[in-house]
Design an enzyme around this catalytic site. Structure first.
Site, PDB file in Angstrom:
ATOM      1  N   TYR A 175      -9.151  -6.348  10.246  1.00 29.33           N
ATOM      2  CA  TYR A 175      -8.567  -6.950   9.036  1.00 29.33           C
ATOM      3  C   TYR A 175      -8.682  -8.480   9.091  1.00 29.33           C
ATOM      4  O   TYR A 175      -9.174  -9.121   8.164  1.00 29.33           O
ATOM      5  CB  TYR A 175      -7.085  -6.571   8.893  1.00 29.33           C
ATOM      6  CG  TYR A 175      -6.794  -5.180   8.386  1.00 29.33           C
ATOM      7  CD1 TYR A 175      -7.730  -4.148   8.480  1.00 29.33           C
ATOM      8  CD2 TYR A 175      -5.559  -4.869   7.814  1.00 29.33           C
ATOM      9  CE1 TYR A 175      -7.442  -2.864   8.023  1.00 29.33           C
ATOM     10  CE2 TYR A 175      -5.267  -3.589   7.346  1.00 29.33           C
ATOM     11  CZ  TYR A 175      -6.200  -2.592   7.457  1.00 29.33           C
ATOM     12  OH  TYR A 175      -5.905  -1.325   7.006  1.00 29.33           O
ATOM     13  N   GLU A 221       2.926  -6.559   2.581  1.00 29.51           N
ATOM     14  CA  GLU A 221       2.208  -5.362   3.034  1.00 29.51           C
ATOM     15  C   GLU A 221       3.154  -4.330   3.631  1.00 29.51           C
ATOM     16  O   GLU A 221       2.776  -3.581   4.524  1.00 29.51           O
ATOM     17  CB  GLU A 221       1.097  -5.723   4.037  1.00 29.51           C
ATOM     18  CG  GLU A 221      -0.042  -4.709   4.036  1.00 29.51           C
ATOM     19  CD  GLU A 221      -1.224  -5.099   4.919  1.00 29.51           C
ATOM     20  OE1 GLU A 221      -1.196  -6.157   5.539  1.00 29.51           O
ATOM     21  OE2 GLU A 221      -2.180  -4.308   4.966  1.00 29.51           O
ATOM     22  N   ARG A 226      -3.341   3.308   0.347  1.00 27.75           N
ATOM     23  CA  ARG A 226      -3.376   2.897   1.754  1.00 27.75           C
ATOM     24  C   ARG A 226      -4.753   2.317   2.080  1.00 27.75           C
ATOM     25  O   ARG A 226      -5.780   2.959   1.841  1.00 27.75           O
ATOM     26  CB  ARG A 226      -3.116   4.125   2.634  1.00 27.75           C
ATOM     27  CG  ARG A 226      -2.997   3.836   4.104  1.00 27.75           C
ATOM     28  CD  ARG A 226      -3.068   5.119   4.912  1.00 27.75           C
ATOM     29  NE  ARG A 226      -1.831   5.900   4.899  1.00 27.75           N
ATOM     30  CZ  ARG A 226      -0.860   5.793   5.806  1.00 27.75           C
ATOM     31  NH1 ARG A 226      -0.968   4.940   6.800  1.00 27.75           N
ATOM     32  NH2 ARG A 226       0.223   6.549   5.719  1.00 27.75           N
ATOM     33  N   HIS A 241     -10.242  -6.560   0.834  1.00 24.52           N
ATOM     34  CA  HIS A 241      -9.484  -5.871   1.884  1.00 24.52           C
ATOM     35  C   HIS A 241     -10.349  -4.785   2.507  1.00 24.52           C
ATOM     36  O   HIS A 241     -10.754  -3.848   1.828  1.00 24.52           O
ATOM     37  CB  HIS A 241      -8.221  -5.251   1.279  1.00 24.52           C
ATOM     38  CG  HIS A 241      -7.145  -4.954   2.289  1.00 24.52           C
ATOM     39  ND1 HIS A 241      -7.380  -4.260   3.450  1.00 24.52           N
ATOM     40  CD2 HIS A 241      -5.835  -5.277   2.301  1.00 24.52           C
ATOM     41  CE1 HIS A 241      -6.233  -4.168   4.127  1.00 24.52           C
ATOM     42  NE2 HIS A 241      -5.289  -4.775   3.465  1.00 24.52           N
ATOM     43  N   HIS A 254       0.842  -1.201   0.000  1.00 22.26           N
ATOM     44  CA  HIS A 254       0.000   0.000   0.000  1.00 22.26           C
ATOM     45  C   HIS A 254       0.878   1.252   0.000  1.00 22.26           C
ATOM     46  O   HIS A 254       1.994   1.250   0.527  1.00 22.26           O
ATOM     47  CB  HIS A 254      -0.907   0.037   1.240  1.00 22.26           C
ATOM     48  CG  HIS A 254      -1.873  -1.097   1.320  1.00 22.26           C
ATOM     49  ND1 HIS A 254      -2.833  -1.312   0.367  1.00 22.26           N
ATOM     50  CD2 HIS A 254      -2.028  -2.084   2.242  1.00 22.26           C
ATOM     51  CE1 HIS A 254      -3.540  -2.379   0.706  1.00 22.26           C
ATOM     52  NE2 HIS A 254      -3.068  -2.870   1.832  1.00 22.26           N
TER      53      HIS A 254
END
Lengths: 340, 340
Positions: free
Chosen positions: A195, A285, A72, A179, A8
């Site tokens: 998450y 990530e 992000r 996500h 991200h």
């Protein structure tokens, strides 16, 4: 070739976050406020400088080649503002990703966020998805299975509510990473609960449906190693079996893939032991949820390449699959847009 | 001695479920309906017959000695009815558990459910907790961290909202298993999502608080192996470290314990590898979430004793700790009430 399928843009310039902040503040003061598209100035040098000290530095240090790069995740904030602010915010975020990829065409390949908003049909995201994929060379999208920000007010992802966007994904031949974004429910910490819970929840939703009979070529990536799923693989095999479903590999594993954002060796070993190697995509990530150095290993928690390199559970051939071959298969547009 | 710390009364007589059904139906027809305490008839023979063919048969077959036994978790349904129905329903469920333990004093030891209701102070559960522990020899309780049934409308378990019940748990010297009940949110399948998400969520809530500074002798069991937590142990260590917290073992592991309801060998191996053995309690949740036979092993998925017996990660001493020693430590009242 080592491709990180989950990065991200967490080193965005402060002008971007300021735009968002102002947009939301205006709306708080006056709910009839009509946001304007971003009039956004930021030099290439500024963008480069922030990436050089973080994502690019870490790519070099860790020996990864390419990152599939999206805005992000916690910044998407689909539950904030209104549908129109979500559209403008999404456009500017995706445009920034395109700029990053133009500046570093051998380091980053773009994936978009979508202008979702709770209670609003995902069909409304189609124009932005098409713009990104058809006009700007994006190879996938992040789809938020809970645009309400941990209130879970929209239907499960297997409901026909979501079908218009799936039809478009199939037509464009791009996968979606499922996500979530931030949490406005104080029970759920974003990266430490929401998450992982979302990853777990969507997998169970998929077990309960025949979505992939309807959309046989639809591809989903469940991030963060699939939440609780691999650790409870026996539970899921058993629940599916008790319900009279076909085995999970037949039911889901032509369409569902797990990334390797699991930040310790035993976790990666378990993932590789229970999930077929063909269903695992390399990801870290970085720079993301966990930034520190693990005192037990002496390396960053999120340096997931090390765990895969060291895993006794994965053959050399399996490592090639995880690091690149599977990524090409799940992102059919990747090879076409790769440079250098 | 092999003690299963997590068994639910899932073979309850149909009269019990009928009582509940009628109670809720009356309330649906007339919201001013005042429920009455259960006038409930069921012979000992009937209770015995249903247990003999299930929990007792499986205890014998699997070689487990004693089950810490509580009402069906999905049946607690704290989000259904109203506060008063929850009280009557809880009383009758706990009384049934006492009867089972009187009928089979060497096979079962009682743990109670609590008459929680969303938006109602947990302090209101104290009379029933005291009745069970002081008058009826119960050794612990199941505390639902989300009485709203997957809507998550009450405060996090670290909020002072919950402190009155913690004070009583400490005073009575009994632990709580943090176990949710059913889900009224279509996004969350109960046993395949809500349970594991809740386990994950409460662990992260605990990281964010200093609850155990205030209640140093409070003990929580997180069921289902802790949800996603052991699989993401590196993530949690890293998140805590990034926030400047002490290491997790110092922060939480004098107070938080994980059970072994993880239904495959690799899951149990991971649990035993990353979580200190002193924090693991044997459990199977039989007869519960998964009832089938795993074709890969030829044995029931929930026959978790086999995984512990077979685990290369656990020493013989470690197995003794998991099977009984840790259970005695977490349930200080257990030894006093054990028969035979």
């Amino acid at each position: 070739m080592i491709i990180d399928c989950h990065g991200h843009y967490t080193t965005e310039p402060p002008q971007l976050t300021s735009y968002r902040k102002e947009q939301l503040q205006e709306l708080e003061i006056d709910s009839s406020f009509k946001p304007s598209a971003a009039n956004f100035k930021c030099s290439d040098d500024e963008i480069c400088e922030r990436l050089e000290g973080a994502q690019l530095k870490l790519q070099r240090e860790r020996g990864t080649d390419l990152t599939i790069f999206s805005p992000r995740a916690s910044g998407m904030g689909h539950h904030l503002g209104n549908e129109q602010t979500s559209i403008y915010w999404t456009i500017i975020c995706n445009n920034m990703i395109r700029r990053v990829c133009d500046l570093y065409p051998t380091n980053f390949v773009p994936v978009c966020q979508l202008p979702q908003y709770p209670g609003v049909s995902p069909a409304n995201c189609i124009p932005e998805l098409e713009r990104c994929v058809k006009e700007m060379g994006f190879i996938g999208c992040n789809l938020n299975p809970d645009p309400s920000g941990a209130m879970w007010t929209d239907p499960p992802i297997t409901d026909e509510w979501w079908f218009p966007i799936y039809e478009k994904l199939v037509e464009l031949n791009v996968p979606a990473m499922l996500h979530v974004s931030g949490s406005c429910n104080p029970n759920f910490h974003p990266t430490g609960a929401h998450y992982l819970c979302a990853d777990t929840t969507v997998f169970m939703q998929l077990i309960l449906s025949d979505l992939f009979k309807r959309f046989p070529s639809l591809k989903f990536i469940i991030p963060h190693g699939g939440g609780a799923v691999p650790f409870h693989w026996g539970r899921y095999r058993g629940i599916a079996q008790d319900m009279g479903c076909p085995p999970l590999d037949e039911l889901l594993l032509n369409n569902v893939f797990f990334d390797t954002c699991v930040y310790h060796q035993p976790g990666i070993d378990l993932l590789a032991k229970v999930i077929p190697i063909k269903n695992i995509l390399f990801a870290s990530e970085m720079v993301g949820a966990v930034r520190g150095i693990d005192p037990e290993s002496g390396f960053n928690y999120d340096d997931t390449k090390r765990y895969i390199d060291s895993s006794q559970e994965i053959s050399d051939q399996g490592k090639d699959q995880i690091f690149s071959e599977n990524v090409y298969l799940v992102f059919p547009r990747l090879k076409k847009v790769m440079k250098g």
